[in-house]
Design a protein around this motif. Sequence first.
Motif, PDB file in Angstrom:
ATOM      1  N   UNK A   1      -6.937  -6.662  -6.603  1.00 58.13           N
ATOM      2  CA  UNK A   1      -6.891  -5.236  -6.267  1.00 58.13           C
ATOM      3  C   UNK A   1      -5.467  -4.806  -5.927  1.00 58.13           C
ATOM      4  N   UNK A   2      -4.760  -5.636  -5.171  1.00 60.52           N
ATOM      5  CA  UNK A   2      -3.374  -5.319  -4.804  1.00 60.52           C
ATOM      6  C   UNK A   2      -2.485  -5.291  -6.033  1.00 60.52           C
ATOM      7  N   UNK A   3      -2.570  -6.333  -6.854  1.00 61.26           N
ATOM      8  CA  UNK A   3      -1.728  -6.405  -8.056  1.00 61.26           C
ATOM      9  C   UNK A   3      -2.006  -5.245  -9.000  1.00 61.26           C
ATOM     10  N   UNK A   4      -3.283  -4.925  -9.218  1.00 61.57           N
ATOM     11  CA  UNK A   4      -3.626  -3.855 -10.154  1.00 61.57           C
ATOM     12  C   UNK A   4      -3.091  -2.508  -9.670  1.00 61.57           C
ATOM     13  N   UNK A   5      -3.234  -2.218  -8.380  1.00 58.20           N
ATOM     14  CA  UNK A   5      -2.771  -0.937  -7.846  1.00 58.20           C
ATOM     15  C   UNK A   5      -1.257  -0.811  -7.950  1.00 58.20           C
ATOM     16  N   UNK A   6      -0.544  -1.849  -7.547  1.00 59.54           N
ATOM     17  CA  UNK A   6       0.914  -1.798  -7.573  1.00 59.54           C
ATOM     18  C   UNK A   6       1.439  -1.783  -9.002  1.00 59.54           C
ATOM     19  N   UNK A   7       0.860  -2.623  -9.876  1.00 56.22           N
ATOM     20  CA  UNK A   7       1.321  -2.677 -11.264  1.00 56.22           C
ATOM     21  C   UNK A   7       1.091  -1.345 -11.972  1.00 56.22           C
ATOM     22  N   UNK A   8      -0.080  -0.762 -11.755  1.00 60.82           N
ATOM     23  CA  UNK A   8      -0.373   0.516 -12.403  1.00 60.82           C
ATOM     24  C   UNK A   8       0.572   1.613 -11.914  1.00 60.82           C
ATOM     25  N   UNK A   9       0.838   1.652 -10.613  1.00 63.80           N
ATOM     26  CA  UNK A   9       1.736   2.678 -10.078  1.00 63.80           C
ATOM     27  C   UNK A   9       3.159   2.501 -10.599  1.00 63.80           C
ATOM     28  N   UNK A  10       3.651   1.257 -10.617  1.00 68.34           N
ATOM     29  CA  UNK A  10       5.010   1.008 -11.109  1.00 68.34           C
ATOM     30  C   UNK A  10       5.116   1.313 -12.597  1.00 68.34           C
ATOM     31  N   UNK A  11       4.070   0.957 -13.362  1.00 69.71           N
ATOM     32  CA  UNK A  11       4.077   1.227 -14.800  1.00 69.71           C
ATOM     33  C   UNK A  11       4.046   2.725 -15.074  1.00 69.71           C
ATOM     34  N   UNK A  12       3.311   3.474 -14.275  1.00 69.73           N
ATOM     35  CA  UNK A  12       3.232   4.922 -14.455  1.00 69.73           C
ATOM     36  C   UNK A  12       4.571   5.591 -14.188  1.00 69.73           C
ATOM     37  N   UNK A  13       5.364   5.028 -13.292  1.00 68.74           N
ATOM     38  CA  UNK A  13       6.657   5.622 -12.950  1.00 68.74           C
ATOM     39  C   UNK A  13       7.758   5.187 -13.915  1.00 68.74           C
ATOM     40  N   UNK A  14       7.872   3.906 -14.178  1.00 66.07           N
ATOM     41  CA  UNK A  14       8.979   3.381 -14.975  1.00 66.07           C
ATOM     42  C   UNK A  14       8.671   3.264 -16.462  1.00 66.07           C
ATOM     43  N   UNK A  15       7.405   3.124 -16.807  1.00 66.03           N
ATOM     44  CA  UNK A  15       7.064   2.803 -18.180  1.00 66.03           C
ATOM     45  C   UNK A  15       7.296   1.325 -18.435  1.00 66.03           C
ATOM     46  N   UNK A  16       6.774   0.821 -19.552  1.00 67.07           N
ATOM     47  CA  UNK A  16       6.865  -0.617 -19.837  1.00 67.07           C
ATOM     48  C   UNK A  16       8.302  -1.075 -19.993  1.00 67.07           C
ATOM     49  N   UNK A  17       9.116  -0.294 -20.713  1.00 62.19           N
ATOM     50  CA  UNK A  17      10.501  -0.697 -20.961  1.00 62.19           C
ATOM     51  C   UNK A  17      11.302  -0.734 -19.664  1.00 62.19           C
ATOM     52  N   UNK A  18      11.165   0.305 -18.858  1.00 60.31           N
ATOM     53  CA  UNK A  18      11.906   0.345 -17.602  1.00 60.31           C
ATOM     54  C   UNK A  18      11.477  -0.738 -16.634  1.00 60.31           C
ATOM     55  N   UNK A  19      10.176  -0.985 -16.566  1.00 61.45           N
ATOM     56  CA  UNK A  19       9.672  -2.020 -15.671  1.00 61.45           C
ATOM     57  C   UNK A  19      10.120  -3.398 -16.117  1.00 61.45           C
TER      58      UNK A  19
ATOM     59  N   UNK B   1       0.830  -1.202   0.000  1.00 62.15           N
ATOM     60  CA  UNK B   1       0.000   0.000   0.000  1.00 62.15           C
ATOM     61  C   UNK B   1       0.866   1.253   0.000  1.00 62.15           C
ATOM     62  N   UNK B   2       1.936   1.226   0.814  1.00 63.89           N
ATOM     63  CA  UNK B   2       2.857   2.364   0.850  1.00 63.89           C
ATOM     64  C   UNK B   2       3.536   2.554  -0.496  1.00 63.89           C
ATOM     65  N   UNK B   3       3.917   1.446  -1.139  1.00 69.85           N
ATOM     66  CA  UNK B   3       4.558   1.527  -2.458  1.00 69.85           C
ATOM     67  C   UNK B   3       3.605   2.126  -3.476  1.00 69.85           C
ATOM     68  N   UNK B   4       2.370   1.605  -3.536  1.00 64.11           N
ATOM     69  CA  UNK B   4       1.409   2.076  -4.531  1.00 64.11           C
ATOM     70  C   UNK B   4       1.108   3.561  -4.356  1.00 64.11           C
ATOM     71  N   UNK B   5       0.876   4.000  -3.118  1.00 69.63           N
ATOM     72  CA  UNK B   5       0.547   5.406  -2.872  1.00 69.63           C
ATOM     73  C   UNK B   5       1.739   6.308  -3.168  1.00 69.63           C
ATOM     74  N   UNK B   6       2.924   5.907  -2.704  1.00 74.27           N
ATOM     75  CA  UNK B   6       4.126   6.727  -2.910  1.00 74.27           C
ATOM     76  C   UNK B   6       4.431   6.904  -4.394  1.00 74.27           C
ATOM     77  N   UNK B   7       4.337   5.824  -5.149  1.00 74.46           N
ATOM     78  CA  UNK B   7       4.616   5.905  -6.588  1.00 74.46           C
ATOM     79  C   UNK B   7       3.552   6.729  -7.305  1.00 74.46           C
ATOM     80  N   UNK B   8       2.276   6.522  -6.929  1.00 74.21           N
ATOM     81  CA  UNK B   8       1.183   7.184  -7.641  1.00 74.21           C
ATOM     82  C   UNK B   8       1.220   8.702  -7.472  1.00 74.21           C
TER      83      UNK B   8
END
Length: 415
Positions: free
Chosen positions: A227-245, A155-162
């Motif tokens: 719900x957990x996977x979608x939130x974390x995946x979306x936040x990480x994808x928004x920060x790194x992009x597909x290539x970086x992730x 939860x902390x990861x998803x919120x911090x990244x978002x």
Amino acid sequence: MTPELRRTLGVFDAVVIGLGSMVGAGIFAALGPAAAAAGSWLLVGLALAAAVAYCNAMSSARLAALYPSSGGTYVYGRERLGDFWGYLAGWAFVVGKTASCAAMALTVGSYAWPEQSRAVAVAAVVVLTAVDYGGVRKSALVTRVIVAVVLAVLAAVAVTLAVSDAADPGRLAPGGGTGPGGVLQAAGLLFFAFAGYARIATLGEEVRDPARTIPRAVPLALGAALAVYAAVAAAALAVLGAAGLGAAEAPLAAAAEAAGADWLGPVVRAAAVVASLGSLLALILGVSRTTLAMARDGHLPRGLAAVHPRFRVPHRAGLAVGAVVAVVAATVDVRGAIGFSSFGVLVYYAVANAAAWTLPSRAARVTAGCGLTGCLVLALSLPAVSAIAGTGVLAVGAVLYALRRRHDGGGDASA
């Protein structure tokens, strides 16, 4: 008369065990390879994996309510399709999930102490086998603590990244050159992370009021994991992009660094260790209970069907599973273990859906048909080496089954 296991688990404990199996190493390890396969279509692959998992979950829940005993699809296949199909499902589960146990143990080692990863992996197997030996209620309590810690970190990861300045919602839009094969491969990888809800069904003999508890617990655990996977995946994808992730070896740690939250790195590493331990514990529970069911029917040595007189757990099956996992963790590669395990899991669920197809309900047949098709498609999307190795091991299991039937038939004839 064979003694039964003690029914101690309610809905909440069953959900926690299933959730602890899913929200584990998958979110830390599978996200990167899945992004590399699907590109910016990662969330589509996640949705596809969840859809197949949902169909499988509902088929498993319907069957578990009818057959609330340890063994999961091994029991369902045997009762609905015949002895061989139940045996094949049990064989695929035990072999595939034993490899998955080794993969989880190796993930613990690689995060906790990379230089001594194999030694740490073996130690983790020994400790958690001892926890299981002490009783499933204690195992559920340990899993509950692990799930709480991991969910708080994620939860902390998803919120911090978002909310970080590095997050770009435009990176979530599907696009790019990846084809359907890449999306299917990503779904197959992410399905590996979803598959933990089977642990609820395999613990059917230890659940209170299984006809009500299991059908409620399975969708709840699956929905929470999605719900957990979608939130974390979306936040990480928004920060790194597909290539970086896709290029990151530790995707969530890399995303935290890119977002300027360096303090999250060590926290993520610690959570990865805790999550992998939770998955490993739940896997040991599930494999040992399926081993118990197969031993009761003579498909495995009958001595493994023993139930401890005090703790009411399959202690010999648990010790045997722990010993095999420790040996595998000391010798195999984690990527190979995951690929091999995925093939076995998909075969296992294919049998579950085929069994659910025989139920009289039309809704059950529709769900089972979709689940069976999804399992076959995702199995075909796996790397060829995983499919070939998995097919070979299933063939060995089929030969052993035929030899056993021939031996039993010969014994009857001579009596």
